[in-house]
Design a protein around this motif. Structure first.
Motif, PDB file in Angstrom:
ATOM      1  N   PRO A 153       0.779  -1.243   0.000  1.00 49.63           N
ATOM      2  CA  PRO A 153       0.000   0.000   0.000  1.00 49.63           C
ATOM      3  C   PRO A 153       0.809   1.291   0.000  1.00 49.63           C
ATOM      4  O   PRO A 153       0.335   2.299  -0.509  1.00 49.63           O
ATOM      5  CB  PRO A 153      -0.852  -0.098   1.271  1.00 49.63           C
ATOM      6  CG  PRO A 153      -0.321  -1.224   2.054  1.00 49.63           C
ATOM      7  CD  PRO A 153       0.494  -2.094   1.161  1.00 49.63           C
ATOM      8  N   MET A 154       2.007   1.296   0.596  1.00 49.66           N
ATOM      9  CA  MET A 154       2.726   2.565   0.760  1.00 49.66           C
ATOM     10  C   MET A 154       4.119   2.457   0.133  1.00 49.66           C
ATOM     11  O   MET A 154       4.923   1.612   0.525  1.00 49.66           O
ATOM     12  CB  MET A 154       2.877   2.889   2.247  1.00 49.66           C
ATOM     13  CG  MET A 154       1.591   2.869   3.047  1.00 49.66           C
ATOM     14  SD  MET A 154       0.437   4.167   2.615  1.00 49.66           S
ATOM     15  CE  MET A 154       1.098   5.539   3.531  1.00 49.66           C
ATOM     16  N   LEU A 155       4.412   3.322  -0.825  1.00 52.47           N
ATOM     17  CA  LEU A 155       5.771   3.366  -1.399  1.00 52.47           C
ATOM     18  C   LEU A 155       6.487   4.544  -0.747  1.00 52.47           C
ATOM     19  O   LEU A 155       6.287   5.697  -1.141  1.00 52.47           O
ATOM     20  CB  LEU A 155       5.715   3.544  -2.915  1.00 52.47           C
ATOM     21  CG  LEU A 155       7.071   3.694  -3.606  1.00 52.47           C
ATOM     22  CD1 LEU A 155       7.877   2.404  -3.523  1.00 52.47           C
ATOM     23  CD2 LEU A 155       6.919   4.099  -5.051  1.00 52.47           C
ATOM     24  N   ALA A 156       7.278   4.257   0.272  1.00 50.65           N
ATOM     25  CA  ALA A 156       7.962   5.323   1.020  1.00 50.65           C
ATOM     26  C   ALA A 156       9.362   5.532   0.441  1.00 50.65           C
ATOM     27  O   ALA A 156       9.546   6.272  -0.518  1.00 50.65           O
ATOM     28  CB  ALA A 156       7.970   4.972   2.502  1.00 50.65           C
ATOM     29  N   THR A 157      10.367   4.830   0.964  1.00 44.82           N
ATOM     30  CA  THR A 157      11.724   4.965   0.387  1.00 44.82           C
ATOM     31  C   THR A 157      11.882   4.096  -0.859  1.00 44.82           C
ATOM     32  O   THR A 157      12.784   4.306  -1.662  1.00 44.82           O
ATOM     33  CB  THR A 157      12.793   4.507   1.400  1.00 44.82           C
ATOM     34  OG1 THR A 157      12.564   3.122   1.681  1.00 44.82           O
ATOM     35  CG2 THR A 157      12.738   5.311   2.684  1.00 44.82           C
ATOM     36  N   LYS A 214      11.414   9.911   9.884  1.00 43.96           N
ATOM     37  CA  LYS A 214      11.228   8.488  10.243  1.00 43.96           C
ATOM     38  C   LYS A 214      10.789   7.676   9.031  1.00 43.96           C
ATOM     39  O   LYS A 214      10.307   6.551   9.160  1.00 43.96           O
ATOM     40  CB  LYS A 214      10.184   8.367  11.352  1.00 43.96           C
ATOM     41  CG  LYS A 214      10.611   9.003  12.673  1.00 43.96           C
ATOM     42  CD  LYS A 214       9.691   8.521  13.795  1.00 43.96           C
ATOM     43  CE  LYS A 214      10.189   8.960  15.140  1.00 43.96           C
ATOM     44  NZ  LYS A 214       9.820  10.341  15.475  1.00 43.96           N
ATOM     45  N   ALA A 215      10.919   8.273   7.861  1.00 45.50           N
ATOM     46  CA  ALA A 215      10.546   7.621   6.594  1.00 45.50           C
ATOM     47  C   ALA A 215       9.047   7.342   6.481  1.00 45.50           C
ATOM     48  O   ALA A 215       8.638   6.433   5.757  1.00 45.50           O
ATOM     49  CB  ALA A 215      11.359   6.358   6.344  1.00 45.50           C
ATOM     50  N   TYR A 216       8.221   8.121   7.195  1.00 42.94           N
ATOM     51  CA  TYR A 216       6.773   8.065   6.977  1.00 42.94           C
ATOM     52  C   TYR A 216       6.413   9.043   5.866  1.00 42.94           C
ATOM     53  O   TYR A 216       7.015  10.122   5.765  1.00 42.94           O
ATOM     54  CB  TYR A 216       6.001   8.451   8.240  1.00 42.94           C
ATOM     55  CG  TYR A 216       5.816   7.280   9.181  1.00 42.94           C
ATOM     56  CD1 TYR A 216       4.703   6.453   9.066  1.00 42.94           C
ATOM     57  CD2 TYR A 216       6.752   6.997  10.158  1.00 42.94           C
ATOM     58  CE1 TYR A 216       4.544   5.367   9.913  1.00 42.94           C
ATOM     59  CE2 TYR A 216       6.600   5.917  11.009  1.00 42.94           C
ATOM     60  CZ  TYR A 216       5.489   5.108  10.878  1.00 42.94           C
ATOM     61  OH  TYR A 216       5.340   4.033  11.703  1.00 42.94           O
ATOM     62  N   ILE A 217       5.423   8.644   5.067  1.00 43.18           N
ATOM     63  CA  ILE A 217       4.973   9.531   3.992  1.00 43.18           C
ATOM     64  C   ILE A 217       4.172  10.683   4.591  1.00 43.18           C
ATOM     65  O   ILE A 217       3.345  10.485   5.488  1.00 43.18           O
ATOM     66  CB  ILE A 217       4.139   8.739   2.961  1.00 43.18           C
ATOM     67  CG1 ILE A 217       4.995   7.633   2.336  1.00 43.18           C
ATOM     68  CG2 ILE A 217       3.593   9.666   1.885  1.00 43.18           C
ATOM     69  CD1 ILE A 217       4.252   6.720   1.369  1.00 43.18           C
ATOM     70  N   ILE A 218       4.438  11.891   4.066  1.00 47.50           N
ATOM     71  CA  ILE A 218       3.776  13.111   4.542  1.00 47.50           C
ATOM     72  C   ILE A 218       2.961  13.707   3.393  1.00 47.50           C
ATOM     73  O   ILE A 218       3.517  13.850   2.296  1.00 47.50           O
ATOM     74  CB  ILE A 218       4.826  14.142   5.014  1.00 47.50           C
ATOM     75  CG1 ILE A 218       5.604  13.596   6.227  1.00 47.50           C
ATOM     76  CG2 ILE A 218       4.173  15.468   5.387  1.00 47.50           C
ATOM     77  CD1 ILE A 218       4.748  13.283   7.441  1.00 47.50           C
ATOM     78  N   LEU A 221      -0.877   8.634   5.784  1.00 45.31           N
ATOM     79  CA  LEU A 221      -1.995   8.187   6.615  1.00 45.31           C
ATOM     80  C   LEU A 221      -1.489   7.464   7.856  1.00 45.31           C
ATOM     81  O   LEU A 221      -2.239   6.773   8.533  1.00 45.31           O
ATOM     82  CB  LEU A 221      -2.949   7.287   5.805  1.00 45.31           C
ATOM     83  CG  LEU A 221      -2.372   6.138   4.974  1.00 45.31           C
ATOM     84  CD1 LEU A 221      -1.855   5.014   5.826  1.00 45.31           C
ATOM     85  CD2 LEU A 221      -3.436   5.616   4.019  1.00 45.31           C
ATOM     86  N   GLY A 222      -0.196   7.641   8.148  1.00 49.73           N
ATOM     87  CA  GLY A 222       0.396   6.926   9.284  1.00 49.73           C
ATOM     88  C   GLY A 222       0.812   5.535   8.837  1.00 49.73           C
ATOM     89  O   GLY A 222       1.144   5.309   7.674  1.00 49.73           O
ATOM     90  N   ASP A 223       0.800   4.606   9.801  1.00 49.13           N
ATOM     91  CA  ASP A 223       1.226   3.230   9.520  1.00 49.13           C
ATOM     92  C   ASP A 223       0.020   2.447   8.988  1.00 49.13           C
ATOM     93  O   ASP A 223      -0.934   2.176   9.723  1.00 49.13           O
ATOM     94  CB  ASP A 223       1.763   2.608  10.816  1.00 49.13           C
ATOM     95  CG  ASP A 223       2.332   1.219  10.581  1.00 49.13           C
ATOM     96  OD1 ASP A 223       1.706   0.429   9.861  1.00 49.13           O
ATOM     97  OD2 ASP A 223       3.411   0.934  11.122  1.00 49.13           O
ATOM     98  N   PHE A 224       0.074   2.081   7.727  1.00 45.49           N
ATOM     99  CA  PHE A 224      -1.074   1.422   7.095  1.00 45.49           C
ATOM    100  C   PHE A 224      -1.453   0.142   7.834  1.00 45.49           C
ATOM    101  O   PHE A 224      -2.626  -0.118   8.095  1.00 45.49           O
ATOM    102  CB  PHE A 224      -0.762   1.117   5.620  1.00 45.49           C
ATOM    103  CG  PHE A 224      -1.944   0.602   4.862  1.00 45.49           C
ATOM    104  CD1 PHE A 224      -2.758   1.469   4.147  1.00 45.49           C
ATOM    105  CD2 PHE A 224      -2.262  -0.749   4.862  1.00 45.49           C
ATOM    106  CE1 PHE A 224      -3.872   1.002   3.450  1.00 45.49           C
ATOM    107  CE2 PHE A 224      -3.366  -1.225   4.174  1.00 45.49           C
ATOM    108  CZ  PHE A 224      -4.170  -0.349   3.464  1.00 45.49           C
ATOM    109  N   GLY A 225      -0.445  -0.668   8.176  1.00 45.66           N
ATOM    110  CA  GLY A 225      -0.706  -1.942   8.857  1.00 45.66           C
ATOM    111  C   GLY A 225      -1.393  -1.721  10.204  1.00 45.66           C
ATOM    112  O   GLY A 225      -2.344  -2.413  10.557  1.00 45.66           O
ATOM    113  N   GLU A 226      -0.919  -0.737  10.946  1.00 44.78           N
ATOM    114  CA  GLU A 226      -1.538  -0.430  12.252  1.00 44.78           C
ATOM    115  C   GLU A 226      -2.988  -0.008  12.067  1.00 44.78           C
ATOM    116  O   GLU A 226      -3.871  -0.433  12.797  1.00 44.78           O
ATOM    117  CB  GLU A 226      -0.799   0.744  12.920  1.00 44.78           C
ATOM    118  CG  GLU A 226       0.609   0.436  13.369  1.00 44.78           C
ATOM    119  CD  GLU A 226       0.620  -0.362  14.659  1.00 44.78           C
ATOM    120  OE1 GLU A 226      -0.133  -0.005  15.573  1.00 44.78           O
ATOM    121  OE2 GLU A 226       1.368  -1.353  14.710  1.00 44.78           O
TER     122      GLU A 226
HETATM  123  N1  URA Z   1       4.560   2.504   5.599  1.00 49.18           N
HETATM  124  C1  URA Z   1       3.424   2.992   6.142  1.00 49.18           C
HETATM  125  O1  URA Z   1       2.548   2.238   6.577  1.00 49.18           O
HETATM  126  N2  URA Z   1       3.275   4.326   6.193  1.00 49.18           N
HETATM  127  C2  URA Z   1       4.199   5.187   5.709  1.00 49.18           C
HETATM  128  O2  URA Z   1       3.984   6.388   5.774  1.00 49.18           O
HETATM  129  C3  URA Z   1       5.373   4.651   5.143  1.00 49.18           C
HETATM  130  C4  URA Z   1       5.534   3.306   5.101  1.00 49.18           C
END
Ligand code: URA
Length: 231
Positions: A153-157, A214-218, A221-226
């Motif tokens: 779901p999330m392409l961060a780095t 912290k390599a979260y996307i800005i 939506l935060g941590d998708f898995g959480e």
């Molecule tokens: N994985 C996530 O769940 N959220 C991010 O913002 C980046 C990686």
């Protein structure tokens, strides 16, 4: 009473990354899509709503991914006795989810591709090298002859996605048979990923502003898995 807003305008999201790499395709940036993203981004959205609305976006993404599969001419006869010159999908497909968040996209793929085969891959950070490391993979044995819809779901780095592609290529899947599907991308992740794998297509719902320290996307939506799995 809610205040009416101006009629929907096309979202200007793509200015986050202009021009887009030629292998990147976004969903049509409509007001409806933006409304779905607004719900899943909000920290006040319940888990039930997060599941429902992220599933809606996943379904749109999977449908868009299927638009990029090759077709061949196919002629059928209709119940009226007429022939119809149509098309059919050319090859077999499978999904590969990057655990754990990618598993959330499997149901969306199954909804549109009946009895689709799905592989899994677990990549985590190696504590010694700080590089993404393969911990587990299970693929259909004929994966090398299939088109692969890679789900995360999330392409961060881009680190996990690039490692996953490396593993798929090692299993004989040609790069240009992989379609990577995600809900939100960071511009830097997309750039790195598409530079390394220019023949692979990326279907993304939205391109965000960037990454935090912290390599979260800005804004993300935060941590998708959480958000998806934890109350
Ligand atoms: N994985 C996530 O769940 N959220 C991010 O913002 C980046 C990686």
């Amino acid at each position: 009473m809610t205040t009416p807003v101006a009629p929907p305008q096309p979202a200007t999201n793509q200015s986050q990354m202009n021009p887009l790499p030629p292998s990147v395709f976004t969903l049509p940036q409509t007001a409806q899509l933006e409304a779905l993203y607004t719900i899943i981004r909000s920290k006040d959205t319940s888990r039930g709503d997060f599941l429902f609305y992220s599933d809606r976006i996943i379904r749109l993404l999977v449908e868009e991914g299927l638009n990029h599969l090759p077709v061949v001419k196919k002629v059928v006869e209709t119940p009226t006795g007429a022939t119809y010159q149509g098309v059919g999908f050319e090859g077999k497909i499978c999904g590969v989810s990057i655990l754990r968040a990618g598993e959330a996209m499997e149901a969306g793929l199954r909804e549109v591709c009946r009895s689709v085969r799905i592989g899994k891959i677990l990549i985590q950070r190696d504590e010694e090298t700080a590089l993404p490391k393969l911990f587990y993979s299970k693929f259909p044995q004929d994966i090398a002859s299939r088109y692969v819809l890679l789900l995360d779901p999330m392409l961060a780095t881009g680190g996990s996605a690039m490692k996953a592609v490396e593993v798929l290529i090692e299993h004989g899947v040609p790069e240009d048979r992989i379609i990577f599907i995600n809900l939100i991308s960071s511009p830097e992740g997309l750039r790195t990923f598409c530079t390394k794998y220019p023949q692979l297509k990326v279907i993304t719902g939205w391109i965000d502003l960037g990454l935090n320290d912290k390599a979260y996307i800005i804004p993300g939506l935060g941590d998708f898995g959480e958000r998806r799995y934890c109350e």
